[in-house]
Design a protein around this motif. Structure first.
Motif, PDB file in Angstrom:
ATOM      1  N   GLN A  52       0.837  -1.357  -0.040  1.00 35.18           N
ATOM      2  CA  GLN A  52       0.049   0.047   0.234  1.00 35.18           C
ATOM      3  C   GLN A  52       0.932   1.181   0.061  1.00 35.18           C
ATOM      4  N   VAL A  53       0.425   2.258  -0.647  1.00 31.04           N
ATOM      5  CA  VAL A  53       1.147   3.722  -0.623  1.00 31.04           C
ATOM      6  C   VAL A  53       0.638   4.397   0.583  1.00 31.04           C
ATOM      7  N   LYS A  66       0.051   7.496   2.425  1.00 30.27           N
ATOM      8  CA  LYS A  66      -0.462   9.073   2.240  1.00 30.27           C
ATOM      9  C   LYS A  66       0.447   9.907   3.020  1.00 30.27           C
ATOM     10  N   ALA A  67       0.661  10.998   2.270  1.00 29.66           N
ATOM     11  CA  ALA A  67       1.393  11.769   3.028  1.00 29.66           C
ATOM     12  C   ALA A  67       1.150  13.294   2.822  1.00 29.66           C
ATOM     13  N   GLU A  68       0.809  13.836   1.790  1.00 25.35           N
ATOM     14  CA  GLU A  68       0.526  15.306   1.351  1.00 25.35           C
ATOM     15  C   GLU A  68      -0.776  15.588   2.210  1.00 25.35           C
ATOM     16  N   GLU A  75      -1.345  15.382   5.235  1.00 15.81           N
ATOM     17  CA  GLU A  75      -1.348  14.545   6.401  1.00 15.81           C
ATOM     18  C   GLU A  75      -0.587  15.338   7.665  1.00 15.81           C
ATOM     19  N   HIS A  95       6.788   8.433   8.098  1.00 13.09           N
ATOM     20  CA  HIS A  95       7.281   9.551   7.173  1.00 13.09           C
ATOM     21  C   HIS A  95       8.711   9.989   7.691  1.00 13.09           C
ATOM     22  N   GLU A 119       5.459  15.723  -0.787  1.00 15.94           N
ATOM     23  CA  GLU A 119       5.937  14.406  -0.934  1.00 15.94           C
ATOM     24  C   GLU A 119       6.969  14.277  -1.927  1.00 15.94           C
ATOM     25  N   LYS A 165       7.603   8.450  -2.458  1.00 19.12           N
ATOM     26  CA  LYS A 165       6.659   7.727  -2.161  1.00 19.12           C
ATOM     27  C   LYS A 165       7.126   6.617  -1.195  1.00 19.12           C
ATOM     28  N   THR A 177       7.882   7.430   3.584  1.00 14.48           N
ATOM     29  CA  THR A 177       7.498   8.361   2.725  1.00 14.48           C
ATOM     30  C   THR A 177       8.646   9.812   3.011  1.00 14.48           C
TER      31      THR A 177
END
Length: 196
Positions: free
Chosen positions: A142-143, A145-147, A149, A156, A175, A178, A190
């Motif tokens: 799974q990727v 999610k960062a941006e 967050e 991170h 980001e 990834k 990330t």
């Protein structure tokens, strides 16, 4: 008369002697009874001591058996958890090796096609990329999610800090690379830029 007295004295002596003999016999009998009782008590005490010793050994063996059984159950549970973890993360090594490939596909897809020939190559690369992503997602990749967050150091990796007054402090602004998780384990955090 004297003879009679002597006879009586002799008889008295005999009676006294008999009485002493009877008393001696009684003492001997009483001593034997006491010794028998002592012997009986000693045998009973021996049985009780032996019983107590055997009971202690039994208790010790039961305790040892319970400890061994608990150790065996713990080992079986650990082995089961290890097998489940090995099954759950069996693809971790392969997926870790594929992360740079995914990065390279994403870079290749950022190229703008200037001709029809380049557009068809980009379309082919995109099809291979989608197939690769679908296959890795089936394995649990799974990727992250960062941006936008809130920054989480567990998933991170902050490499930069920037200033944006419109957003809260500690929010991920950009980001840079990834990050990916395999089920509940971070394969690669990330790389992000965080708001000061």
């Amino acid at each position: 008369m004297r003879r009679i007295q002597v006879t009586e004295t002799t008889e008295n002596k005999d009676l006294v002697q008999e009485e002493k003999d009877v008393q001696a016999e009684n003492v001997v009998e009483e001593t034997e009874v006491v010794e028998e009782q002592k012997t009986e008590l000693t045998i009973e005490e021996q049985y009780e001591a032996k019983l107590a010793e055997l009971q202690a050994k039994l208790d010790d063996e039961e305790s040892r058996h319970l400890r061994l059984r608990a150790d065996f159950d713990n080992m079986r549970r650990r082995n089961q958890l290890d097998r489940e973890a090995a099954e759950k993360f069996r693809a971790q090594s392969l997926l870790s090796d594929l992360l740079p490939v995914i990065d390279n596909f994403e870079r290749a897809l950022q190229i703008e096609a200037s001709s029809e020939e380049t557009a068809s190559i980009v379309k082919g690369i995109e099809m291979v990329y989608r197939s690769l992503i679908e296959a890795t997602e089936k394995e649990g990749l799974q990727v992250i999610k960062a941006e936008g967050e809130q920054f989480d150091p567990n998933i991170h990796q902050a490499v930069m800090q920037e200033q944006d007054n419109e957003k809260e402090t500690g929010v991920v602004l950009r980001e840079l690379q990834k990050g990916f998780m395999l089920k509940d384990r971070v394969l690669r955090p990330t790389m992000v830029s965080v708001n000061e």
